[in-house]
Scaffold this active site. Structure first.
Site, PDB file in Angstrom:
ATOM      1  N   CYS A   1      11.353  38.334 -21.508  1.00  0.00           N
ATOM      2  CA  CYS A   1      10.389  37.537 -20.894  1.00  0.00           C
ATOM      3  C   CYS A   1       8.864  37.844 -20.856  1.00  0.00           C
ATOM      4  CB  CYS A   1      10.175  37.523 -19.436  1.00  0.00           C
ATOM      5  SG  CYS A   1      11.356  37.295 -19.042  1.00  0.00           S
TER       6      CYS A   1
ATOM      7  N   GLU B   1       8.363  28.546 -23.180  1.00  0.00           N
ATOM      8  CA  GLU B   1       8.655  29.720 -23.996  1.00  0.00           C
ATOM      9  C   GLU B   1      10.079  29.585 -24.640  1.00  0.00           C
ATOM     10  OE1 GLU B   1       9.969  33.366 -21.213  1.00  0.00           O
ATOM     11  OE2 GLU B   1      11.105  31.705 -20.748  1.00  0.00           O
TER      12      GLU B   1
ATOM     13  N   GLU C   1      10.859  36.858 -11.060  1.00  0.00           N
ATOM     14  CA  GLU C   1      10.505  37.545 -11.981  1.00  0.00           C
ATOM     15  C   GLU C   1      10.705  36.346 -13.373  1.00  0.00           C
ATOM     16  OE1 GLU C   1       9.854  39.715 -16.057  1.00  0.00           O
ATOM     17  OE2 GLU C   1      11.673  39.247 -14.890  1.00  0.00           O
TER      18      GLU C   1
ATOM     19  N   LYS D   1      24.569  38.775  -8.651  1.00  0.00           N
ATOM     20  CA  LYS D   1      25.621  38.128 -10.017  1.00  0.00           C
ATOM     21  C   LYS D   1      24.864  38.151 -10.964  1.00  0.00           C
ATOM     22  CE  LYS D   1      24.951  33.236 -11.282  1.00  0.00           C
ATOM     23  NZ  LYS D   1      25.587  33.730 -13.143  1.00  0.00           N
TER      24      LYS D   1
END
Length: 493
Positions: free
Chosen positions: A290, A388, A256, A181
């Site tokens: 990331c 973040e 991750e 997905k």
């Protein structure tokens, strides 16, 4: 008005319309215009994809295929992707705004994204079992490696093809079948890849793609009883939800997740090298990575020089249309994220942090553009330093003591990556050993290789992708006990 492209989802090597007939608009972030529509898949579509993946594993040729033969299939995949690199890169640029120079070259021969297929093709028949010494006479105990079966993979929107490849190549090499997905914000290049891979002659059902939203597509996929393992890349909140869902059926998960990666600049660092490395480690992809090294911890003796030079370097960056060869930074990948980054910049400014370079000057009427943004003197406890942003935004903080720098670097819930800039190799290695991060760069940043494992510590995830560890995560071990002289006395005589 340009006609919109309508995609279907992919299962059993065939294209399907969503069972409920619903679609999701996909915008070109360079213009803000809807250019395509993707299926809004629901439980019925997920069930179909999982069913054919299960059949391909248990009943089809894939589950019975010898490892060397799987290796030949992976080599075909790599070759087909290389042949269609320009086609795939063009779709990804249109769908998520990434510069062609960051996509297409990686899909060509000799680059790691294609090399991944050949690397894991070579590993297919290298996972050897072993004989384990048994203390009982005439008993042999041996261990084998086996695939899980159907694996669910959930992909992020920032680098669809790159993330897909480093998940998919080891997973298929291990012998699993897959239901993917991609993010609802960037599904088109993944769907285009399925059309390309029809040339690779994979057995039907080995690789399937459903598109849609997390709660209505990813959730039923992860929760499906025939899915045996989950691989997830995305934000930490999404990873937690995936882990909870998988835990209900005790499914292993590799994930991750997010990061807030520190970069420590020592007073003896080559300032030009450090400035260029820091800039390259976040701004070209617009901070949409990331591992972006956005938390700059700079020694007090050099922070002024470092910061001034960083501002001078990045203010020259050309922000614009990714199809313009002169562009160096493209748009944010989608409108919700663009608005979120703008809100984070405004909140940091309202919190009183010193704004040295304001990327909002790159905003325009059409498209989702934000330029490099630099805040100074941001304490590590601040929201900007702890959470973040996933945009072209960095913050600086000064330090004077090595132990304090290490403490600041580790003072975060994340542990994905870190950078160290120093000409003292012994010190750099000493500090690297104490940094809580899955990847540490010394006097460089943002490198990757198929053979080098990637993953996080703390809330940046667990498990590893790439390298031997990347394939091992998609396999399970079995212990077999064989008697060469079968004899079992009556235990109750």
């Amino acid at each position: 008005m340009t006609e919109k492209r309508i995609f279907q989802y992919f299962a059993n090597n065939q294209w399907h319309d969503p069972a409920e007939g619903e679609y999701i608009d996909s915008e070109n972030p360079a213009t803000g215009e809807v250019w395509a529509r993707i299926p809004d898949c629901r439980e019925a579509d997920v069930n179909r994809a999982v069913a054919v993946a299960k059949s391909a594993f248990y009943d089809g040729p894939w589950g019975r295929m010898q490892p060397a033969e799987r290796g030949r299939a992976l080599r075909r995949i790599g070759d087909v992707i290389s042949k269609n690199a320009d086609r795939l890169g063009a779709i990804e640029t249109q769908d998520n705004g990434k510069l062609p120079s960051m996509i297409t070259p990686g899909l060509k021969p000799g680059q790691w994204q294609v090399d991944s297929w050949h690397y894991y093709a070579g590993m297919c028949d290298k996972f050897e079992g072993r004989v384990i010494p048994a203390e009982a006479p005439n008993i042999h105990n041996y261990m084998t490696w086996e695939p899980f079966g159907v694996v669910a993979q959930v992909l992020p929107w920032n680098s669809p093809l790159g993330t897909l490849i480093w998940k998919l190549a080891p997973c298929l090499a291990a012998g699993n079948t897959v239901v993917l997905k991609p993010s609802e914000h960037s599904s088109c290049s993944t769907l285009e890849l399925m059309d390309v891979l029809l040339e690779a002659d994979l057995p039907p059902g080995v690789l399937n793609v459903v598109t849609g939203y997390g709660p209505t597509t990813a959730a039923p996929m992860i929760e499906h009883p025939d899915v045996r393992m989950v691989s997830f890349t995305g934000g930490t909140a999404g990873g937690k939800a995936a882990a909870v869902a998988a835990a209900q059926q005790v499914k292993p998960v590799v994930m991750e997740l997010g990061g807030k990666s520190p970069q420590i600049v020592f007073p003896d660092a080559d300032i030009e090298l450090a400035v260029n490395g820091v800039a390259a480690g976040i701004f070209p992809p617009g901070g949409q990575s990331c591992i972006s090294g956005s938390r700059l911890l700079v020694h007090a003796d050099v922070i002024d020089e470092f910061t001034n030079r960083l501002v001078d370097v990045v203010r020259k960056a050309r922000v614009g249309d990714p199809l313009d060869p002169a562009t160096q930074i493209g748009p944010m990948a989608n409108r919700p994220h663009y608005e979120a980054v703008l809100n984070r910049i405004a909140a940091a400014e309202a919190a009183g942090h010193i704004l040295l370079l304001d990327g909002r000057s790159a905003c325009r009427d059409a498209g989702y553009y934000i330029g490099p943004t630099i805040f100074a003197d941001v304490p590590n406890s601040a929201d900007l330093a702890q959470n973040e942003v996933f945009g072209p935004v960095v913050s600086t903080e000064a330090w004077t003591d090595e132990a304090d720098a290490i403490r600041l670097a580790n003072d975060t819930i994340y542990g994905l990556a870190a950078g160290i800039w120093s000409q003292d190799v012994a010190r750099a290695m000493r500090v690297a050993n104490r940094i809580e991060a899955g990847t540490v760069y010394i006097n460089n940043y943002f490198n990757a290789a198929t053979q080098s494992p990637v993953g996080g510590m703390k809330q940046s995830g667990y498990g590893r992708e790439n390298g031997w560890e990347g394939m091992r995560c998609f396999m399970q071990t079995k212990s077999v006990w064989l008697s060469t002289d079968p004899h079992q006395p009556d235990p109750f005589e």
